[in-house]
Design a protein around this motif. Structure first.
Motif, PDB file in Angstrom:
ATOM      1  N   VAL A 159      47.235  41.922  38.384  1.00 27.32           N
ATOM      2  CA  VAL A 159      46.121  41.365  37.616  1.00 27.32           C
ATOM      3  C   VAL A 159      46.709  40.516  36.495  1.00 27.32           C
ATOM      4  CG1 VAL A 159      44.062  41.844  36.242  1.00 27.32           C
ATOM      5  CG2 VAL A 159      44.718  43.412  38.096  1.00 27.32           C
TER       6      VAL A 159
ATOM      7  N   LEU B 108      40.999  50.246  34.828  1.00 21.83           N
ATOM      8  CA  LEU B 108      41.248  50.538  36.233  1.00 21.83           C
ATOM      9  C   LEU B 108      41.031  52.007  36.556  1.00 21.83           C
ATOM     10  CD1 LEU B 108      44.466  48.420  36.981  1.00 21.83           C
ATOM     11  CD2 LEU B 108      42.087  47.864  37.515  1.00 21.83           C
TER      12      LEU B 108
ATOM     13  N   ALA C 250      44.414  39.529  41.603  1.00 21.08           N
ATOM     14  CA  ALA C 250      43.287  39.034  40.806  1.00 21.08           C
ATOM     15  C   ALA C 250      43.879  38.183  39.684  1.00 21.08           C
ATOM     16  CB  ALA C 250      42.466  40.187  40.244  1.00 21.08           C
TER      17      ALA C 250
ATOM     18  N   LEU D 275      37.477  45.205  39.505  1.00 19.60           N
ATOM     19  CA  LEU D 275      38.891  45.556  39.505  1.00 19.60           C
ATOM     20  C   LEU D 275      39.101  47.005  39.947  1.00 19.60           C
ATOM     21  CD1 LEU D 275      40.185  43.741  36.298  1.00 19.60           C
ATOM     22  CD2 LEU D 275      40.568  43.116  38.690  1.00 19.60           C
TER      23      LEU D 275
END
Length: 208
Positions: free
Chosen positions: A138, A168, A106, A123
């Motif tokens: 990320v 997360l 991401a 996410l």
């Protein structure tokens, strides 16, 4: 077509090319030494990351909300003679690709039209898509460029790596944090202004 998809369609239709076509340097840095396997590229845009991953031997599923971006990305892949990429349209607030992947990426997963909590929710769903032994990367901006006096969007919050990690909600004992840092690089302005910009990168690995 809802307002979010319309925003991104207009974003890509306004220019023949929005991004450089190169892979994001932070992704290259974090992934270059990983053994290729299956990869999921979230918010793939015009395909720079997905094409680079495929060139390294990854089997890529590349996702974006914009049909225009996906068609452009597929065209760039064809021009580069790259196969091994599956292109899928998803609004990640509503749907998500099926399967589990050795790598989930991401990169600069920002949206000025996302509702509160949508990014964190997407996410967290991304963590569920990481296969045992796999990696989630990320990366995102840590702030505006230093030369920018008037930011284009007010009240934008750029999450720190610690905030991303907290969002997360990783299960204890199931994950290892390999990288959690802020990287500052030279970032000149469009008129040659001298300046820098800082970016966050978080790389976590799921236990086997």
């Amino acid at each position: 077509m809802d307002s979010t998809q319309q925003f991104w369609e207009d974003f890509y239709r306004d220019k023949d090319q929005v991004w450089s076509g190169n892979a994001n340097p932070l992704l290259v840095r974090e992934v270059a030494e990983l053994a290729p396997g299956t990869a999921l590229d979230l918010g793939c845009g015009e395909g720079g990351d997905a094409i680079w991953l495929a060139q390294q031997g990854w089997r890529v599923t590349a996702v974006d909300i914009s049909d225009t971006a996906l068609k452009r990305a597929a065209g760039h892949a064809a021009e580069a003679g790259v196969d091994g990429i599956v292109w899928e349209r998803h609004d990640l607030a509503k749907s998500f690709p099926e399967g589990r992947f050795d790598l989930v990426s991401a990169q600069f997963f920002h949206s000025p039209v996302a509702e509160d909590g949508e990014r964190d929710k997407a996410l967290r769903r991304a963590t569920e898509a990481v296969a045992p032994g796999g990696t989630l990367v990320v990366a995102g901006h840590a702030g505006w460029p230093t030369w920018m006096d008037e930011p284009p969007h007010e009240h934008v919050h750029f999450p720190t790596p610690a905030e991303v990690l907290e969002a997360l909600a990783l299960a204890d004992g199931e994950w290892t944090v390999d990288v959690q840092e802020v990287i500052t690089r030279d970032f000149p302005g469009p008129e040659g202004q001298r300046g820098t910009r800082s970016d966050n990168v978080l790389r976590v690995r799921r236990s086997v």
